[in-house]
Design an enzyme around this catalytic site. Structure first.
Site, mmCIF file in Angstrom:
data_model
loop_
_atom_site.group_PDB
_atom_site.id
_atom_site.type_symbol
_atom_site.label_atom_id
_atom_site.label_comp_id
_atom_site.label_asym_id
_atom_site.label_seq_id
_atom_site.Cartn_x
_atom_site.Cartn_y
_atom_site.Cartn_z
ATOM 1 N N ARG A 222 -0.845 17.490 15.611
ATOM 2 C CA ARG A 222 -0.534 16.970 14.268
ATOM 3 C C ARG A 222 0.913 17.320 13.918
ATOM 4 O O ARG A 222 1.632 17.923 14.721
ATOM 5 C CB ARG A 222 -1.482 17.596 13.241
ATOM 6 N N ILE A 224 4.787 17.872 13.032
ATOM 7 C CA ILE A 224 6.048 17.608 13.734
ATOM 8 C C ILE A 224 5.802 17.374 15.226
ATOM 9 O O ILE A 224 6.426 16.511 15.844
ATOM 10 C CB ILE A 224 7.019 18.794 13.511
ATOM 11 N N ASP A 243 -2.334 21.552 22.554
ATOM 12 C CA ASP A 243 -2.706 22.232 21.304
ATOM 13 C C ASP A 243 -3.933 23.087 21.571
ATOM 14 O O ASP A 243 -4.499 23.061 22.674
ATOM 15 C CB ASP A 243 -2.956 21.234 20.158
ATOM 16 N N LEU A 302 5.913 42.508 3.262
ATOM 17 C CA LEU A 302 5.793 43.464 4.364
ATOM 18 C C LEU A 302 4.843 44.607 4.005
ATOM 19 O O LEU A 302 4.051 45.058 4.832
ATOM 20 C CB LEU A 302 7.181 44.007 4.737
ATOM 21 N N ALA A 303 4.912 45.055 2.747
ATOM 22 C CA ALA A 303 4.056 46.173 2.335
ATOM 23 C C ALA A 303 2.570 45.827 2.459
ATOM 24 O O ALA A 303 1.738 46.700 2.698
ATOM 25 C CB ALA A 303 4.384 46.563 0.892
ATOM 26 N N TYR A 358 7.434 35.868 10.336
ATOM 27 C CA TYR A 358 7.801 34.498 10.719
ATOM 28 C C TYR A 358 9.316 34.369 10.901
ATOM 29 O O TYR A 358 9.798 33.829 11.903
ATOM 30 C CB TYR A 358 7.297 33.564 9.617
HETATM 31 P P1 NAD Z 1 1.428 22.405 11.820
HETATM 32 O O1 NAD Z 1 0.677 23.625 11.419
HETATM 33 O O2 NAD Z 1 1.094 21.110 11.175
HETATM 34 O O3 NAD Z 1 1.336 22.200 13.400
HETATM 35 C C1 NAD Z 1 1.521 23.269 14.314
HETATM 36 C C2 NAD Z 1 0.627 23.017 15.500
HETATM 37 O O4 NAD Z 1 0.766 24.145 16.393
HETATM 38 C C3 NAD Z 1 -0.843 22.925 15.098
HETATM 39 O O5 NAD Z 1 -1.417 21.737 15.605
HETATM 40 C C4 NAD Z 1 -1.444 24.171 15.711
HETATM 41 O O6 NAD Z 1 -2.795 24.032 16.122
HETATM 42 C C5 NAD Z 1 -0.516 24.426 16.904
HETATM 43 N N1 NAD Z 1 -0.650 25.795 17.356
HETATM 44 C C6 NAD Z 1 -0.658 26.910 16.581
HETATM 45 N N2 NAD Z 1 -0.909 27.985 17.360
HETATM 46 C C7 NAD Z 1 -1.056 27.540 18.625
HETATM 47 C C8 NAD Z 1 -1.358 28.172 19.848
HETATM 48 N N3 NAD Z 1 -1.578 29.501 19.914
HETATM 49 N N4 NAD Z 1 -1.443 27.432 20.969
HETATM 50 C C9 NAD Z 1 -1.242 26.092 20.910
HETATM 51 N N5 NAD Z 1 -0.981 25.432 19.773
HETATM 52 C C10 NAD Z 1 -0.895 26.156 18.641
HETATM 53 O O7 NAD Z 1 2.963 22.770 11.672
HETATM 54 P P2 NAD Z 1 4.267 21.857 11.528
HETATM 55 O O8 NAD Z 1 4.641 21.888 10.125
HETATM 56 O O9 NAD Z 1 4.134 20.572 12.253
HETATM 57 O O10 NAD Z 1 5.315 22.807 12.290
HETATM 58 C C11 NAD Z 1 5.705 22.666 13.645
HETATM 59 C C12 NAD Z 1 6.776 23.696 13.949
HETATM 60 O O11 NAD Z 1 7.876 23.530 13.043
HETATM 61 C C13 NAD Z 1 6.313 25.141 13.809
HETATM 62 O O12 NAD Z 1 6.893 25.927 14.823
HETATM 63 C C14 NAD Z 1 6.852 25.540 12.447
HETATM 64 O O13 NAD Z 1 7.054 26.930 12.360
HETATM 65 C C15 NAD Z 1 8.144 24.756 12.394
HETATM 66 N N6 NAD Z 1 8.590 24.516 11.007
HETATM 67 C C16 NAD Z 1 7.898 23.701 10.150
HETATM 68 C C17 NAD Z 1 8.373 23.508 8.845
HETATM 69 C C18 NAD Z 1 7.693 22.617 7.832
HETATM 70 O O14 NAD Z 1 8.183 22.481 6.717
HETATM 71 N N7 NAD Z 1 6.588 21.966 8.139
HETATM 72 C C19 NAD Z 1 9.520 24.159 8.427
HETATM 73 C C20 NAD Z 1 10.193 24.978 9.317
HETATM 74 C C21 NAD Z 1 9.717 25.144 10.609
#
Ligand code: NAD
Length: 452
Positions: A222, A224, A243, A302-303, A358
């Site tokens: 799903r 990005i 995934d 963090l706390a 994060y």
């Molecule tokens: P999302 O939660 O919609 O999708 C992330 C996907 O990663 C999910 O389908 C989840 O199942 C998969 N995933 C999580 N842990 C996993 C694992 N252990 N093994 C395999 N798959 C795993 O998130 P998104 O918003 O599409 O974000 C995608 C990336 O972009 C992430 O790294 C996120 O940190 C980064 N990001 C997103 C945003 C935002 O505004 N949406 C902003 C900054 C960074």
């Protein structure tokens, strides 16, 4: 989760009311349509300017005309004809007096910019400048471009800067096509470095850039990741979508939709690196594009943060990525001229309340690509990070209403981006034509004020 304000502001029925109430009026943003790729600048008003002594002007001109543009050196005389694309070569600026060329060129052009126009400025690398004053002027261009982005963003336009290393101007075709193209929708106020660091590929296809290549996208069920898998497939790649097993059904549906292959695997599983090598090298003969997109948040100050919340985020967002890369490199699964793209975040650039875990991982990826890039350059492999801002996905849908609304508006475009906007940037960085960019972190944040 829908962005109601953007819809109301752009409706003829309610737009006036939104303005009368003094609410932000987010512009309607242009996005690429199918079939635009081959000749992106045909029928667009394209203006190329240059300060005297620049070394990148001819390369920019051939990049634009090679993509179908009829390049003008000033806005067209007839009133009403807007300017869609502006490129200015500022590599010749060497003294504070020279910087006046920025004002002289842009002052008459800016009022002529069309909605959703694209501005790209080219500057010398400050560290290659002849002396401190020339370095200052080159670096000053960045402040100019970032401010211009804030001014033109109100009309959905973007402004970006490419620092160009001497000798790397022949690598500008890909960056010019990306930063001047409609697909730059949510990328503004960025400064990238175009260098000769990575070995150049033998050839760079203009269309179907990824035909015959294999791509892996993690977290692709799903958001990005799904949008990225779709764009990579549209460029001709064979895409492996990975995934977690718990999302197997959604993953299968996305894979079927984009014509890719599903791989249900938790990236933190102890055997995940070996499984990846088996899948990519064993079944596909190797991999050319790896998009490390899987990521999680476990927000708490963090706390109040539990050790589990710290460990989970570090495991998924950082340790699994390093382990996968080590295995792909050691096994030879990652082919020469490969492209590695990592999903960082503006939280990694600026820090964020409640996200120490994060932000540590997302900032780590910025350092990781910078260190990895020179090591992989002799093989022509490029490693870059993408730092999204507020993107409309399941991750931000979890935010409290007011936090979400503030996050959405605090950028030059006054709205969130779509997964597709980030996917466009990742696809550019994953393509052969991006060989001038390695070790960069590029934000896809609508020029967010956070970390600006
Ligand atoms: P999302 O939660 O919609 O999708 C992330 C996907 O990663 C999910 O389908 C989840 O199942 C998969 N995933 C999580 N842990 C996993 C694992 N252990 N093994 C395999 N798959 C795993 O998130 P998104 O918003 O599409 O974000 C995608 C990336 O972009 C992430 O790294 C996120 O940190 C980064 N990001 C997103 C945003 C935002 O505004 N949406 C902003 C900054 C960074």
């Amino acid at each position: 989760m829908a962005d109601t304000l953007t819809k109301l502001a752009n409706s003829p029925l309610t737009g006036g009311l939104v303005r009368a109430l003094g609410l932000p009026t987010p512009p309607a943003l242009a996005r690429a349509k199918e079939g635009w790729v081959a000749q992106p600048f045909v029928d667009r008003g394209v203006v190329l300017g240059a300060a005297p002594g620049g070394f990148a002007t001819e390369a920019a001109r051939s990049a634009l005309s090679g993509a179908g543009a009829r390049v003008l050196d000033a806005p067209p005389a007839q009133e009403g004809r807007g300017v869609d694309v502006v490129v200015f070569d500022a590599t010749g600026l060497a003294t504070p007096t020279d910087a006046r060329a920025l004002y002289d060129f842009f002052h008459p052009v800016v009022p002529r910019l069309a909605r959703n126009a694209r501005v790209l400025v080219l500057a010398s690398l400050p560290e290659e400048a002849a002396g401190p004053a020339a370095a200052a002027v080159a670096r000053g261009v960045e402040g100019f471009v970032r401010s211009l982005g804030k001014e033109v963003g109100r009309r959905g336009a973007t402004a970006n800067l490419a620092y160009v290393a001497r000798g790397a101007e022949d690598r500008l075709a890909g960056p010019v096509r990306y930063f001047c193209g409609v697909q730059t929708t949510y990328v503004s106020g960025q400064a990238v470095r175009v260098t000769s660091t990575a070995r150049a590929p033998a050839s760079v296809p203009r269309v179907s850039a990824l035909r015959g290549r294999v791509a892996l996208v993690t977290g692709a069920a799903r958001g990005i990741g799904a949008a990225t898998a779709e764009r990579l497939a549209q460029e001709g790649a064979r895409v492996v979508l990975l995934d977690v097993p718990a999302l197997q059904e959604a993953l299968g549906a996305t894979a079927a939709r984009v014509g890719g292959e599903a791989l249900a695997l938790d990236v933190t599983a102890p055997d995940a690196p070996a499984r990846l090598v088996e899948e990519l090298k064993g079944r596909h003969g190797g991999v050319d594009v790896v998009v490390h997109n899987a990521g999680i948040t476990r927000d708490r100050t963090l706390a109040k943060m539990t050790p589990e919340a710290w460990d989970q985020v570090l495991a998924v967002n950082l340790a699994a990525i390093v382990a996968a890369d080590d295995a792909l490199l050691a096994s030879g699964a990652l082919r020469d001229e490969g492209r590695l793209v990592y999903l960082s975040s503006i939280s990694g650039v600026a820090g964020n309340f409640g996200q120490t875990n994060y932000a540590a991982t997302k900032a780590a990826l910025i350092g990781y690509v910078a260190a990895l890039a020179p090591r992989l350059a002799p093989r022509g492999i490029c490693a870059n990070a993408v730092a999204p801002g507020f993107i409309e996905t399941a991750m931000v849908a979890k935010m409290p209403l007011m936090t979400r609304e503030v996050g959405r508006r605090l950028n030059s475009l006054s709205q969130g981006g779509l997964p597709r906007d980030v996917a466009e940037l990742i696809t550019f960085l994953g393509s052969p034509g991006a060989y001038g960019l390695t070790g960069n972190t590029v934000r896809a944040c609508g020029q967010g004020l956070i970390g600006a």
